[in-house]
Design a protein around this motif. Structure first.
Motif, PDB file in Angstrom:
ATOM      1  N   ASN A 336       0.815  -1.231   0.000  1.00  0.00           N
ATOM      2  CA  ASN A 336       0.000   0.000   0.000  1.00  0.00           C
ATOM      3  C   ASN A 336       0.838   1.267   0.000  1.00  0.00           C
ATOM      4  OD1 ASN A 336      -2.527  -1.415   0.114  1.00  0.00           O
ATOM      5  ND2 ASN A 336      -2.135  -1.800   2.281  1.00  0.00           N
ATOM      6  N   ASP A 356       2.547   5.171   3.959  1.00  0.00           N
ATOM      7  CA  ASP A 356       1.699   5.779   4.982  1.00  0.00           C
ATOM      8  C   ASP A 356       1.890   5.026   6.295  1.00  0.00           C
ATOM      9  OD1 ASP A 356       0.648   7.668   3.262  1.00  0.00           O
ATOM     10  OD2 ASP A 356      -0.968   6.351   2.609  1.00  0.00           O
ATOM     11  N   LYS A 359      -1.023   3.136   7.957  1.00  0.00           N
ATOM     12  CA  LYS A 359      -1.562   1.961   7.277  1.00  0.00           C
ATOM     13  C   LYS A 359      -0.622   0.775   7.357  1.00  0.00           C
ATOM     14  CE  LYS A 359      -4.327   4.512   3.884  1.00  0.00           C
ATOM     15  NZ  LYS A 359      -4.566   4.739   2.430  1.00  0.00           N
TER      16      LYS A 359
END
Length: 360
Positions: A336, A356, A359
């Motif tokens: 991701n 991120d 995440k």
């Protein structure tokens, strides 16, 4: 508010004519006989006023199956109905109608049925076209996934071949040489034996380095024990010693965090691939790996002073280095993250990885 009494006969006639020309509607009796068919409906169905005495189902379509369906739909109906139907006109044109069947009673209390329609043929054609486009996009996506899966398998096989070659060419040959050296030792010749033992020590030392090198390329122990920062630092030291190039690592924000092992492994492999590409294909002499982080984001930037390249051309040609870039993107996407590649010929390359933190 106007009263019906205030409307003149001329105005009422004009109003009826407007409705007749703009609406698709028909009035039928309880037997299905047409009492009135609007001019717009006649035009759509390609019929004349002297033909409108037939049952409504025969006027609306020439297809027998559709006629049977319409007859069952309209006759003996106890309540209103609305839905979509397909009809075939006298010119063999296929039309889609949004139809509502409305029950009513005339002044003599006889049941009549008002049929109101809208021509939705264009909308249905657009839906079919959109469905075809969606299916095509879906098929292309599946094909792309199959191609990528095949490429991943091929890459895994190439990696296995590389590891086997490293073991065979380095460790395997050294072991064979040590075996022959041991077998050739003559204990009665002390001086020759001493020289052989010295050679064996040197060979074992080389063998230990080879084993460490192969295992380091597989999975560096620093990565699982201490995290991404110590692992990248060790990678830079090893590669600098091995290649003699200027390779540096800077932890600008003193990041000390840990991630899931999957995230750390993929980050490490992408940085390793970026540095190897810079050395192998770009002939870089200077490589800088910079790590920084904020509250929500971790960034790793790899800069080199190499030859640079045209990213679009490279990936289209499917070269080995282009495949390497493809797998870098796939690894980062898998966790991701986002990967950006900026490069120009003779201007070096910058690869940026963003993750991120909330995440991971």
């Amino acid at each position: 508010m106007y009263s019906i009494k205030n409307i003149s006969p001329e105005e009422l006639k004009g109003f009826n004519q407007t409705i007749d020309k703009t609406l698709l509607y028909a009035v039928i009796d309880d037997k299905g006989k047409v009492l009135y068919l609007s001019k717009k409906f006649q035009k759509l169905l390609n019929i004349t006023s002297n033909q409108d005495k037939k049952p409504i189902e025969e006027l609306m379509t020439t297809d027998e199956g559709q006629q049977i369906y319409l007859k069952e739909l309209i006759q003996n109906r106890k309540k209103n109905w609305s839905g979509e139907i397909e009809v075939t006109t006298r010119t063999n044109a296929v039309k889609w109608l949004e139809m509502s069947i409305n029950l009513m009673h005339n002044v003599n209390l006889k049941q009549e049925t008002l049929i109101l329609c809208s021509d939705i043929t264009e909308r249905k054609h657009n839906e079919v076209t959109l469905e075809k486009i969606s299916k095509k996009e879906y098929d292309e996506k599946i094909q792309l996934q199959k191609t990528q899966s095949s490429q991943i398998v091929e890459a895994q096989e190439e990696e296995r071949k590389r590891i086997a070659k490293d073991i065979h060419d380095g460790i395997g040959q050294t072991l064979t040489a040590l075996k022959f050296s041991i077998e050739s030792i003559n204990a009665s010749n002390i001086e020759a034996t001493f020289n052989k033992v010295t050679q064996l020590k040197e060979g074992l030392g080389f063998l230990i380095k080879e084993v460490r090198s192969v295992t380091f390329n597989l999975t560096p122990p620093e990565l699982s024990d201490y995290g991404i920062v110590p692992a990248l630092n060790k990678l830079v030291i090893k590669l600098s010693d091995f290649t003699g190039k200027n390779i540096y690592f800077e932890n600008k924000t003193d990041f000390k965090g840990r991630f899931d092992s999957l995230v750390e492994t993929n980050l490490y492999r992408v940085v390793q691939e970026a540095v190897n590409n810079a050395l192998k294909y770009a002939a870089s002499n200077y490589i800088l790996i910079t790590l920084s982080h904020s509250v929500n984001k971790l960034s790793i930037v790899i800069d080199d002073d190499g030859k640079g390249f045209d990213y679009q051309k490279l990936t289209k040609k499917g070269k080995e280095s282009g495949m390497g870039l493809f797998f870098m993107k796939e690894r980062i996407r898998y966790i991701n993250g986002r990967l950006f590649i900026n490069s120009e010929k003779n201007e070096g390359t910058r690869i940026t990885i963003n993750i991120d933190l909330d995440k991971t």
